[in-house]
Motif scaffolding. Structure first.
Motif, mmCIF file in Angstrom:
data_model
loop_
_atom_site.group_PDB
_atom_site.id
_atom_site.type_symbol
_atom_site.label_atom_id
_atom_site.label_comp_id
_atom_site.label_asym_id
_atom_site.label_seq_id
_atom_site.Cartn_x
_atom_site.Cartn_y
_atom_site.Cartn_z
ATOM 1 N N VAL A 1 -11.377 2.773 -4.851
ATOM 2 C CA VAL A 1 -12.157 1.439 -4.714
ATOM 3 C C VAL A 1 -11.808 0.836 -3.454
ATOM 4 C CG1 VAL A 1 -12.651 -0.693 -5.404
ATOM 5 C CG2 VAL A 1 -12.659 1.165 -7.115
ATOM 6 N N PHE A 2 -12.602 0.615 -2.399
ATOM 7 C CA PHE A 2 -12.757 -0.053 -1.243
ATOM 8 C C PHE A 2 -13.113 -1.383 -1.184
ATOM 9 C CE2 PHE A 2 -12.774 4.330 0.246
ATOM 10 C CZ PHE A 2 -11.624 4.716 1.103
ATOM 11 N N THR A 3 -12.174 -2.450 -0.989
ATOM 12 C CA THR A 3 -12.768 -3.762 -0.717
ATOM 13 C C THR A 3 -12.642 -4.376 0.576
ATOM 14 O OG1 THR A 3 -11.728 -4.026 -3.014
ATOM 15 C CG2 THR A 3 -12.288 -6.118 -1.862
ATOM 16 N N LEU A 4 -13.758 -4.917 0.963
ATOM 17 C CA LEU A 4 -13.915 -5.259 2.204
ATOM 18 C C LEU A 4 -13.899 -6.765 2.672
ATOM 19 C CD1 LEU A 4 -16.897 -3.040 3.490
ATOM 20 C CD2 LEU A 4 -14.603 -2.407 3.496
ATOM 21 N N THR A 5 -13.412 -7.266 3.704
ATOM 22 C CA THR A 5 -13.423 -8.812 4.095
ATOM 23 C C THR A 5 -14.770 -9.437 4.190
ATOM 24 O OG1 THR A 5 -13.295 -8.212 6.385
ATOM 25 C CG2 THR A 5 -11.092 -8.592 5.090
ATOM 26 N N HIS A 6 -15.856 -8.679 4.483
ATOM 27 C CA HIS A 6 -17.259 -9.077 4.516
ATOM 28 C C HIS A 6 -17.867 -7.848 4.395
ATOM 29 C CE1 HIS A 6 -17.450 -7.465 8.548
ATOM 30 N NE2 HIS A 6 -16.246 -7.874 8.984
ATOM 31 N N PRO A 7 -19.385 -8.042 4.116
ATOM 32 C CA PRO A 7 -20.420 -6.796 4.085
ATOM 33 C C PRO A 7 -20.476 -6.329 5.298
ATOM 34 C CG PRO A 7 -21.235 -8.806 3.029
ATOM 35 C CD PRO A 7 -20.001 -9.317 3.744
ATOM 36 N N ALA A 8 -20.549 -4.956 5.157
ATOM 37 C CA ALA A 8 -20.845 -4.056 6.508
ATOM 38 C C ALA A 8 -21.740 -2.861 6.172
ATOM 39 C CB ALA A 8 -19.425 -3.634 6.845
ATOM 40 N N ALA A 9 -22.795 -3.058 6.730
ATOM 41 C CA ALA A 9 -23.823 -2.043 6.316
ATOM 42 C C ALA A 9 -23.283 -0.806 7.109
ATOM 43 C CB ALA A 9 -25.023 -2.432 7.057
ATOM 44 N N PHE A 10 -22.556 -0.687 8.022
ATOM 45 C CA PHE A 10 -21.916 0.732 8.468
ATOM 46 C C PHE A 10 -20.850 1.239 7.832
ATOM 47 C CE2 PHE A 10 -19.768 -3.026 10.696
ATOM 48 C CZ PHE A 10 -18.777 -2.846 10.577
ATOM 49 N N PHE A 11 -20.365 0.644 6.765
ATOM 50 C CA PHE A 11 -19.127 1.056 6.351
ATOM 51 C C PHE A 11 -19.212 2.563 5.731
ATOM 52 C CE2 PHE A 11 -15.948 1.301 2.740
ATOM 53 C CZ PHE A 11 -14.934 1.228 3.798
ATOM 54 N N LEU A 12 -20.330 2.745 4.960
ATOM 55 C CA LEU A 12 -20.628 4.166 4.595
ATOM 56 C C LEU A 12 -20.561 5.279 5.535
ATOM 57 C CD1 LEU A 12 -21.139 5.800 2.082
ATOM 58 C CD2 LEU A 12 -23.498 5.464 2.187
ATOM 59 N N GLU B 1 4.420 5.172 -0.320
ATOM 60 C CA GLU B 1 4.437 5.384 -2.017
ATOM 61 C C GLU B 1 5.055 4.001 -2.683
ATOM 62 O OE1 GLU B 1 3.195 8.122 -3.057
ATOM 63 O OE2 GLU B 1 2.988 9.010 -0.997
ATOM 64 N N LYS B 2 5.468 3.310 -1.992
ATOM 65 C CA LYS B 2 6.111 2.160 -2.497
ATOM 66 C C LYS B 2 5.274 0.663 -2.048
ATOM 67 C CE LYS B 2 10.684 3.647 -3.833
ATOM 68 N NZ LYS B 2 12.067 3.221 -3.923
ATOM 69 N N THR B 3 4.224 0.702 -1.166
ATOM 70 C CA THR B 3 3.584 -0.349 -0.708
ATOM 71 C C THR B 3 2.061 -0.242 -1.057
ATOM 72 O OG1 THR B 3 5.478 -0.385 1.030
ATOM 73 C CG2 THR B 3 3.215 -1.846 1.228
ATOM 74 N N ASP B 4 1.680 -1.266 -1.571
ATOM 75 C CA ASP B 4 0.317 -1.268 -1.835
ATOM 76 C C ASP B 4 -0.880 -1.600 -0.875
ATOM 77 O OD1 ASP B 4 0.678 -0.507 -4.511
ATOM 78 O OD2 ASP B 4 0.701 -2.542 -5.364
ATOM 79 N N LEU B 5 -1.728 -1.161 -0.534
ATOM 80 C CA LEU B 5 -2.824 -1.575 0.259
ATOM 81 C C LEU B 5 -3.734 -2.108 -0.646
ATOM 82 C CD1 LEU B 5 -4.313 -1.817 2.973
ATOM 83 C CD2 LEU B 5 -4.859 0.560 2.748
ATOM 84 N N PRO B 6 -3.897 -3.525 -0.554
ATOM 85 C CA PRO B 6 -5.130 -4.135 -1.612
ATOM 86 C C PRO B 6 -6.404 -3.614 -1.525
ATOM 87 C CG PRO B 6 -3.461 -5.645 -0.623
ATOM 88 C CD PRO B 6 -3.161 -4.495 0.245
ATOM 89 N N GLY B 7 -6.794 -3.412 -0.287
ATOM 90 C CA GLY B 7 -8.224 -2.902 -0.027
ATOM 91 C C GLY B 7 -8.551 -1.618 -0.181
#
Length: 600
Positions: A203-214, A187-193
């Motif tokens: 909102v999900f943020t990736l380090t690089h494009p990934a066509a398989f993410f969906l 509850e107190k620690t953020d996950l930036p992505g």
């Protein structure tokens, strides 16, 4: 079973060797799924599922095997999933999400690194009072995947893909193992992505494009988690006893290794759920039977026996069922490596013999794939598999066989490795599983021809993964040298990564966060996998995945056996039986039962 997931699980995924077939002869061809149009469906009754074993966890964020996904389908909703719709069972579809994100609708950013997902309204937790599922719940669920007590087994799939995930998990590992410590950190620690933009937008943020993410987001690991879950240690019996439902059914009782009983969830709104029809009122799962008794009961047509749980049709009975045209038998694809032989590369036994690539290569030449296939269902049900990637997985599958059965070659390699007279190995197996037992006995006979004595290490089915394969210290102590496991794609589509990252990518894939049970770690393979993950185009990725496959096999990291077809059987009173590969089973939330056979 595999994890689909994914397992199978995992694939696997998910098939455990206990679900692999035992013996078969005759010709077997895939059969079509039996479906009935919704207007003729009948509501009500109890779906009685019969099985031989238990799930691993009643927790979407840490459950990883196909058997778990069968139960999760009943009570836990995900962002996306594979629907029980003919022709679409391997395609991602919205569950809690309002739609599939695309660049056209603004769900995927132009650079391919940001995914914005809206949640449906009316999807609620079974709390008092019922409460809307929010984006914050999704964030909490993703965070929980790397909890320090029982992390999700497929973390290597995405630990370097989601922005800030690995640093978050490294810090989480030091947070403490009590429920209070884990809850506070969550509850107190953020996950930036992974961020809740508002109550209905994650909102999900990736380090690089990934066509398989969906496609990756179909894994239950990305399911939301209610805040009440912070009261319990992940994977604990206490947590399982206080499971909160988001699907059409809720857990009424769970007796480990015995039974699971579910009934309708009053908080579920059918209008918010495009995936589950939930025709039956109750689902009772019996986990105490044998494979033969399950089949026998299903064929009788009694109201107390409707569908398999984890037990599949005995392979020895399949030719007769096919010959008489039994429409209740259905055979579908698995796209898995199930089973395969695991080599414990860190075992101290025999002066660390299995750390020597020549020894592993020798064992690979000494094991007859044909013999194993015969006792596991025969070639009619089991396609020989001699490389990492089975078909049809998108990208990189190339057929080759570096280790055709060759006793003389095996003896030569053992001599070169310093073991001209062989040695003794410990084989971990499950005596209650006919296929596991037969696999052990067959390998025992094969290896005896090259001077290798195989000593059995029996394990209860419930302990096989949780107390042996997923505990690195057990491998390091040399409790076992060889075993059988199974694997399926974690998702469908561009899924080569879901074989290599969890199984062969070195330390990041070691249990419990990965499923590299033999702790294989090869700099050459790690580099090949990294190159394929970072390929700029799909065509280049295919070439690089093929190269990674060749490297893993040159290292004899494991011994693949078969990419099996999956037989399933249901009683005659059960209809709309749609086979969903991610569960290796018919979708229990979409079947219905004849009115006069709706037994309790």
């Amino acid at each position: 079973m595999s994890r689909r997931s994914s397992r199978l699980a995992g694939i696997a995924t998910l098939a455990t060797v206990g679900l692999v077939l035992t013996a078969c002869s005759g010709t077997v061809t895939p059969t079509a799924t039996t479906s009935t149009s919704p207007p003729s469906a009948v509501k009500g009754g109890t779906l009685n599922m019969l099985g031989t074993g238990d799930i691993t966890y009643l927790d979407p964020n840490i459950s990883y095997y196909s058997i778990d996904q069968i139960v999760l389908r009943m009570f836990a909703r995900a962002l996306f999933t594979n629907p029980a719709v003919e022709g679409k069972t391997t395609i991602a579809a919205p569950d809690l999400a309002t739609e599939l994100p695309t660049t056209g609708n603004g769900g995927i950013s132009a650079d391919g690194k940001t995914y914005t997902i809206k949640l449906v309204q009316g999807a609620k937790w079974d709390t008092t009072p019922a409460r809307q599922i929010t984006a914050a719940d999704v964030v909490r669920g993703v965070k929980r995947t790397c909890n320090p007590v029982q992390p999700f087994g497929g973390i290597p799939d995405f630990q370097d893909l989601i922005v800030g995930y690995k640093p978050f998990c490294d810090a989480f590992a030091k947070a403490g193992s009590t429920a209070a410590a884990i809850g506070t950190f969550l509850e107190k620690t953020d996950l930036p992505g992974v961020v809740a933009k508002d109550d209905a937008t994650v909102v999900f943020t990736l380090t690089h494009p990934a066509a398989f993410f969906l496609d990756m987001l179909t894994m239950p690991a990305f399911s939301p988690a209610p805040v009440e879950i912070n009261k319990y240690v992940p994977g604990s019996a206490d947590g399982a006893a206080h499971t909160i439902s988001s699907g059409p059914y809720k857990i009424d009782s769970y007796v480990a290794t015995k039974s699971i009983k579910l009934s309708r969830n009053p908080a579920w709104d059918a209008a918010s759920d495009p995936i589950r029809k939930a025709y039956v009122d109750n689902i009772d799962i019996n986990e105490t039977l044998t494979q033969d008794s399950v089949q026998q009961q299903l064929e009788t047509g009694t109201p107390s026996a409707d569908m398999e749980f984890d037990s599949f049709t005995p392979a020895s009975q399949i030719p007769a069922l096919v010959a008489k045209g039994d429409k209740n038998l259905q055979i579908g694809p698995s796209s898995s490596s199930n089973p395969y032989v695991v080599f414990n590369t860190v075992s101290p036994n025999n002066n660390k013999a299995l750390a020597n690539v020549k020894v592993r290569q020798a064992l690979s030449f000494a094991i007859s794939r044909a013999n194993l296939i015969q006792v596991m269902g025969g070639p009619q049900l089991n396609k020989p598999l001699s490389q990492v990637l089975p078909e049809p997985i998108v990208g990189g599958e190339t057929k080759f066989d570096l280790y055709p059965y060759d006793v003389a070659k095996a003896k030569t390699l053992l001599t070169e490795a310093g073991f001209p007279n062989g040695f003794s190995v410990k084989f971990l197996y499950r005596p209650t599983s006919a296929s596991s037992l037969k696999g052990f006995q067959t390998i025992q006979q094969d290896l005896s021809k090259v001077g290798i004595k195989v000593v059995g290490v029996p394990s209860p089915s419930a302990d096989f993964y949780s107390k042996y394969l997923t505990v690195p210290s057990v491998a390091i102590r040399g409790v076992w040298d060889l075993s059988l496991a199974g694997w399926g794609a974690d998702w469908y589509g561009n899924a080569a990564l879901s074989f290599f990252n969890p199984l062969f990518s070195g330390k990041p894939s070691f249990p419990p966060v990965g499923s590299n049970y033999g702790l294989y770690d090869s700099p050459a393979a790690n580099a090949a996998i990294t190159a394929a993950v970072n390929a700029p185009t799909q065509s280049e990725a295919k070439t690089l995945w093929a190269a990674a496959d060749k490297q893993v096999m040159e290292d004899a990291a494991f011994f693949p056996i078969t990419n099996p077809q999956q037989p399933n059987y249901h009683a005659a009173q059960v209809h709309n039986t749609i086979y969903v590969p991610s569960m290796q089973q018919f979708d229990p939330t979409n079947v219905w039962i004849d009115k006069d056979k709706q037994g309790g």
